[in-house]
Design a protein around this motif. Structure first.
Motif, PDB file in Angstrom:
ATOM      1  N   GLU A  97      67.161  91.572 114.036  1.00 52.43           N
ATOM      2  CA  GLU A  97      66.908  90.959 115.364  1.00 52.43           C
ATOM      3  C   GLU A  97      65.911  89.728 115.044  1.00 52.43           C
ATOM      4  N   LEU A  98      65.480  89.590 113.765  1.00 48.20           N
ATOM      5  CA  LEU A  98      64.544  88.371 113.567  1.00 48.20           C
ATOM      6  C   LEU A  98      65.578  87.210 113.116  1.00 48.20           C
ATOM      7  N   TRP A  99      66.792  87.656 112.896  1.00 50.82           N
ATOM      8  CA  TRP A  99      67.595  86.381 112.414  1.00 50.82           C
ATOM      9  C   TRP A  99      68.065  85.477 113.425  1.00 50.82           C
ATOM     10  N   ALA A 106      77.932  82.440 107.999  1.00 56.24           N
ATOM     11  CA  ALA A 106      77.098  81.456 107.153  1.00 56.24           C
ATOM     12  C   ALA A 106      77.028  80.343 108.317  1.00 56.24           C
ATOM     13  N   THR A 107      75.919  79.727 108.394  1.00 54.53           N
ATOM     14  CA  THR A 107      75.533  78.526 109.475  1.00 54.53           C
ATOM     15  C   THR A 107      74.873  77.636 108.932  1.00 54.53           C
ATOM     16  N   ILE A 108      75.424  76.168 108.993  1.00 59.62           N
ATOM     17  CA  ILE A 108      74.561  75.057 108.694  1.00 59.62           C
ATOM     18  C   ILE A 108      73.772  74.643 109.862  1.00 59.62           C
ATOM     19  N   ARG A 109      72.419  74.581 109.502  1.00 60.53           N
ATOM     20  CA  ARG A 109      71.553  73.786 110.517  1.00 60.53           C
ATOM     21  C   ARG A 109      70.413  72.877 109.488  1.00 60.53           C
ATOM     22  N   ASP A 111      70.958  70.669 107.311  1.00 60.42           N
ATOM     23  CA  ASP A 111      71.146  70.516 106.056  1.00 60.42           C
ATOM     24  C   ASP A 111      70.766  71.645 105.350  1.00 60.42           C
ATOM     25  N   LYS A 112      70.812  72.843 105.790  1.00 59.84           N
ATOM     26  CA  LYS A 112      70.393  74.052 105.078  1.00 59.84           C
ATOM     27  C   LYS A 112      71.563  75.198 105.500  1.00 59.84           C
ATOM     28  N   LEU A 113      71.900  75.772 104.591  1.00 63.25           N
ATOM     29  CA  LEU A 113      73.028  77.008 104.756  1.00 63.25           C
ATOM     30  C   LEU A 113      72.263  78.270 104.919  1.00 63.25           C
ATOM     31  N   TYR A 114      72.467  78.920 105.979  1.00 63.23           N
ATOM     32  CA  TYR A 114      71.774  80.043 106.502  1.00 63.23           C
ATOM     33  C   TYR A 114      72.801  81.470 106.589  1.00 63.23           C
ATOM     34  N   ALA A 115      72.383  82.368 105.458  1.00 58.57           N
ATOM     35  CA  ALA A 115      73.138  83.710 105.303  1.00 58.57           C
ATOM     36  C   ALA A 115      72.267  84.603 104.533  1.00 58.57           C
ATOM     37  N   ARG A 116      72.454  85.928 104.357  1.00 59.66           N
ATOM     38  CA  ARG A 116      72.086  86.437 103.326  1.00 59.66           C
ATOM     39  C   ARG A 116      72.756  86.184 102.203  1.00 59.66           C
ATOM     40  N   GLY A 117      72.099  85.857 101.035  1.00 62.26           N
ATOM     41  CA  GLY A 117      72.651  85.744  99.567  1.00 62.26           C
ATOM     42  C   GLY A 117      72.658  84.148  99.575  1.00 62.26           C
ATOM     43  N   ALA A 118      72.332  83.404 100.749  1.00 64.47           N
ATOM     44  CA  ALA A 118      72.695  81.836 100.389  1.00 64.47           C
ATOM     45  C   ALA A 118      71.832  81.434  99.070  1.00 64.47           C
ATOM     46  N   THR A 119      70.613  81.791  98.864  1.00 62.74           N
ATOM     47  CA  THR A 119      69.900  81.359  97.867  1.00 62.74           C
ATOM     48  C   THR A 119      69.814  82.433  96.701  1.00 62.74           C
ATOM     49  N   PRO A 430      64.552  87.978 106.781  1.00 56.56           N
ATOM     50  CA  PRO A 430      65.441  87.158 107.758  1.00 56.56           C
ATOM     51  C   PRO A 430      65.331  85.665 107.479  1.00 56.56           C
ATOM     52  N   ASN A 431      66.518  85.303 107.958  1.00 61.10           N
ATOM     53  CA  ASN A 431      66.808  83.629 108.036  1.00 61.10           C
ATOM     54  C   ASN A 431      66.716  83.005 106.653  1.00 61.10           C
ATOM     55  N   GLU A 432      67.211  83.924 105.380  1.00 60.78           N
ATOM     56  CA  GLU A 432      67.251  83.395 104.308  1.00 60.78           C
ATOM     57  C   GLU A 432      68.306  81.983 104.444  1.00 60.78           C
ATOM     58  N   HIS A 433      67.927  81.206 103.566  1.00 56.20           N
ATOM     59  CA  HIS A 433      68.730  79.910 103.562  1.00 56.20           C
ATOM     60  C   HIS A 433      68.670  79.250 102.204  1.00 56.20           C
ATOM     61  N   PHE A 434      69.541  77.890 102.127  1.00 53.11           N
ATOM     62  CA  PHE A 434      69.591  77.122 100.831  1.00 53.11           C
ATOM     63  C   PHE A 434      69.917  75.731 101.357  1.00 53.11           C
ATOM     64  N   HIS A 435      68.757  75.009 100.719  1.00 50.32           N
ATOM     65  CA  HIS A 435      68.997  73.773 101.222  1.00 50.32           C
ATOM     66  C   HIS A 435      70.243  72.966 100.380  1.00 50.32           C
ATOM     67  N   LEU A 436      71.155  72.333 101.215  1.00 50.01           N
ATOM     68  CA  LEU A 436      72.077  71.639 100.826  1.00 50.01           C
ATOM     69  C   LEU A 436      71.803  70.560  99.693  1.00 50.01           C
ATOM     70  N   GLU A 437      70.779  69.933  99.883  1.00 48.77           N
ATOM     71  CA  GLU A 437      70.260  68.941  99.022  1.00 48.77           C
ATOM     72  C   GLU A 437      70.367  69.374  97.664  1.00 48.77           C
ATOM     73  N   ASN A 438      69.745  70.521  97.222  1.00 50.05           N
ATOM     74  CA  ASN A 438      69.830  71.280  96.006  1.00 50.05           C
ATOM     75  C   ASN A 438      71.138  71.889  95.599  1.00 50.05           C
TER      76      ASN A 438
END
Length: 457
Positions: A97-99, A106-109, A111-119, A430-438
């Motif tokens: 419920e905290l996501w 996977a959702t981009i907001r 310039d970050k990619l949000y999903a479990r396992g993204a980073t 919750p809300n794991e994400h990965f910066h697309l810059e990296n």
């Protein structure tokens, strides 16, 4: 030639992001048996992508646990061979419920990619896969030979991978191992993690009377297991946070002046961290900086404690049992088996009369360190600096990746931890994400690294 590789990555960026979203959509949670088929599906996905990328061999191999993906492409017998390790399994998503968006959609907001396992670790594994694809699609003779070892049990401690590696040492033979399952120390600051702490954990169970007792009738005459547990736990550290377990520090070598200077040069604002965490002050072992306390010094932490009535209001009960979970982060040359033995003896020595206590060992992993002046590490730093235009920081990670020490022991080649995550990307939360810059800069860094390794002796 690396310019061709980098241009290929730019030309196919959107296609690659869509492929990554497909990979992230597979709920490959290794800790939950109901996701067994998803774990297998993720392994098959990795295999197929490697074959499509130009690998002449890729297969899903059985182990005593989850399947292992192995692949190789050997085109240049005179070039070094790199073994790339990563994992395709992910953590559970609770509390869901905290996501802010679906964890496997996977959702981009911003310039970050949000999903479990993204980073951790699909996003970083995927970067390697796409850079290898770019090399194989654009260069006739690659600068290095590639082998990959992608497992499905890292998030549950890689229990079966050491045996797999021992049984397949010849297949996995390489000149170095590269792992991308770590982070930059801060945004825009390239970081080489040249060491990881080990792990030793125990559970302490304290048993008193055969059942809960009325605290008015029995209190003061029968030992309360919670009181006993508190006494045991309080005996572990002194007022300066020194660990009081006999022999705990005996095997730890002194840091060299060069290494202490490298750690002191790591950019870090303790006051900013204090404010971010909203705590009155930062504390720890006397005589060491925060960076040292959280990377090159061992710890003993209480991770959970329970016993007695936990509901609303009060229940005047003297509980029959209490328990605590403890983990120690270890540094070279501490042995987790020996530490568990020392912890057990300490508990026995400090158990009050009137209760029975048992100690159960669980998670264990050895610490790992590669000298940060090793040529393959220094070359990785130069590759980072070419892209990020910042001097590389050298750190020891405070956490543990137990399989890294096992790979070092079994294959006996240097391990380079080239991470591209950031500390605040909510891995395991919750809300794991990965910066697309990296995502972009990381792939460019890897492309340079493979070509720079041609000249490393």
């Amino acid at each position: 030639m690396q310019e061709q590789v980098i241009q290929y990555l730019k030309d196919h960026r959107e296609e690659h992001l869509n492929q990554l979203k497909e990979f992230l959509a597979i709920p490959s949670i290794s800790a939950l048996s109901e996701h067994h088929d998803d774990v297998v599906k993720a392994a098959e996905w990795v295999k197929e992508d490697l074959l499509n990328s130009g690998f002449n061999q890729a297969e899903v191999m059985p182990s005593d646990g989850k399947p292992v993906v192995y692949g190789e492409v050997i085109k240049n017998p005179n070039a070094p061979t790199v073994l790339i390790y990563g994992h395709y399994d992910v953590q559970p998503v609770d509390p869901v419920e905290l996501w802010e968006s679906e964890p496997f959609d996977a959702t981009i907001r911003d310039d970050k990619l949000y999903a479990r396992g993204a980073t951790d670790d699909k996003g970083q594994v995927f970067m390697h896969m796409k850079v290898m694809e770019a090399v194989l699609k654009t260069v006739d003779t690659p600068p290095v030979n590639f082998k990959v070892l992608i497992e499905g049990e890292e998030e549950i401690g890689s229990p079966t991978l050491p045996k797999f590696c021992e049984e397949h040492q010849e297949m996995l033979a390489a000149d170095l191992i590269v792992v991308s399952d770590s982070a930059l120390i801060e945004k825009g600051k390239p970081t080489i993690t040249y060491g990881l702490r080990g792990l030793a954990g125990i559970q302490i169970d304290v048993k008193g009377a055969k059942g809960d007792l009325h605290s008015g009738e029995y209190g003061g005459g029968v030992m309360n297991p919670i009181h006993a547990l508190v006494k045991i736990l309080d005996s572990f550290r002194d007022e300066n946070n020194k660990i009081l377990v006999d022999g705990f520090y005996d095997q730890i070598p002194e840091l060299s002046e060069e290494e202490r200077k490298a750690l002191a040069d790591v950019p870090f604002n303790e006051e900013q961290l204090r404010q971010d965490l909203d705590v009155p002050e930062l504390t720890g072992e006397e005589g060491y900086s925060y960076v040292e306390r959280t990377s090159v010094r061992p710890t003993l932490e209480i991770n959970g404690i329970y016993g007695g009535f936990q509901g609303e209001g009060i229940k005047t009960v003297l509980p029959s049992e209490a328990a605590a979970k403890i983990t120690c982060r270890l540094v070279p040359d501490q042995d987790p088996e020996k530490i568990v033995e020392q912890l057990t003896k300490h508990v026995e020595k400090n158990t009050p009369k009137g209760v029975n206590v048992s100690v159960t060992p669980f998670d264990k992993g050895k610490p790992y360190v590669t000298p940060f002046d090793h040529p393959v590490i220094q070359t990785a730093a130069k590759a980072y600096e070419k892209v990020y235009n910042e001097e590389t920081a050298y750190i020891r990670g405070g956490g543990s990746i137990p399989i890294v020490a096992e790979l070092d022991r079994i294959l006996q080649v240097p391990v380079v931890l080239m991470g591209f995550g950031l500390p605040d990307e909510n891995l395991h939360a919750p809300n794991e994400h990965f910066h697309l810059e990296n995502f972009d800069k990381g792939m460019e860094t890897l492309a340079h690294y493979w070509f720079m390794l041609e000249n490393v002796k």
